[in-house]
Design a protein around this motif. Structure first.
Motif, PDB file in Angstrom:
ATOM      1  N   TYR A  33       0.829  -0.999   0.200  1.00 54.90           N
ATOM      2  CA  TYR A  33       0.029  -0.245  -0.259  1.00 54.90           C
ATOM      3  C   TYR A  33       1.001   1.348  -0.042  1.00 54.90           C
ATOM      4  O   TYR A  33       0.188   2.398  -1.064  1.00 54.90           O
ATOM      5  N   LYS A 134     -13.026   0.107   3.618  1.00 49.19           N
ATOM      6  CA  LYS A 134     -11.596  -0.956   3.457  1.00 49.19           C
ATOM      7  C   LYS A 134     -11.374  -0.318   2.254  1.00 49.19           C
ATOM      8  O   LYS A 134     -10.847  -0.122   1.801  1.00 49.19           O
ATOM      9  N   THR A 138      -8.562   1.151   0.313  1.00 50.09           N
ATOM     10  CA  THR A 138      -7.024   0.315  -0.462  1.00 50.09           C
ATOM     11  C   THR A 138      -7.579   0.867  -1.247  1.00 50.09           C
ATOM     12  O   THR A 138      -6.315   1.474  -2.604  1.00 50.09           O
TER      13      THR A 138
END
Length: 182
Positions: A33, A134, A138
């Motif tokens: 990430y 979430k 992301t």
């Protein structure tokens, strides 16, 4: 869906949930990430930790007040992080600033709405919101933040590695202003 024995028909069955849902991390920071700006990456990792704490609080069936407090902490930190990113984008004249800020504004509003509407007994809705968060986090990091980081790193290219390490503090003070204003 599971076929019924010997009938050939398909029917829905409820799968048992783990006894302790909080043991299952939903928000886990992974190095893939990373956008390559250490301070921004550290802030993202902290966002994941706060969000996972909120997930655990909800999964444990904590009180409405505990969940709201966790959500308030996440929202406050997210706002500070967004302000930091937005400051960097403005200082370095990031061409995608308006769109990026609009994404931040939409998520903030959605989180505030969730905070206002939170009801502990609405587990499916709460799970849906956490899954949305979430997925949003992301995807936003992988696309919008990565694009922003590439622009910023290009702007800082002449300033050396130390400048890239320190860059999130303030793009403009790292070196004398260049023709691009960063």
């Amino acid at each position: 869906m599971v076929p019924a024995p010997d009938s050939g028909k398909v029917h829905l069955t409820k799968r048992p949930l783990p006894a302790d849902m909080s043991a299952m991390a939903l928000f886990t920071w992974h190095s893939h990430y990373a956008v390559g700006i250490p301070q921004v990456d550290a802030e993202h990792a902290h966002l994941f930790a706060l969000a996972d704490g909120l997930h655990a609080t909800v999964a444990q069936g904590a009180s409405k007040e505990s969940v709201r407090a966790g959500l308030a902490s996440l929202i406050d930190y997210t706002r500070a992080h967004f302000a930091h990113e937005e400051d960097l984008m403005m200082r370095c004249r990031y061409p995608g600033f308006r769109q990026h800020k609009a994404e931040h504004d939409r998520l903030t509003e959605k989180a505030l709405q969730f905070q206002r509407d939170f009801q502990p007994e609405r587990m499916a809705r709460n799970a849906k919101m956490l899954r949305f968060l979430k997925d949003w986090l992301t995807m936003h990091i992988a696309n919008s933040d990565r694009s922003m980081a590439e622009h910023l790193k290009t702007q800082w290219a002449g300033a050396g590695e130390l400048a890239v390490q320190q860059a999130p503090r303030a793009c403009s003070y790292l070196r004398a202003p260049s023709r691009n204003g960063c």
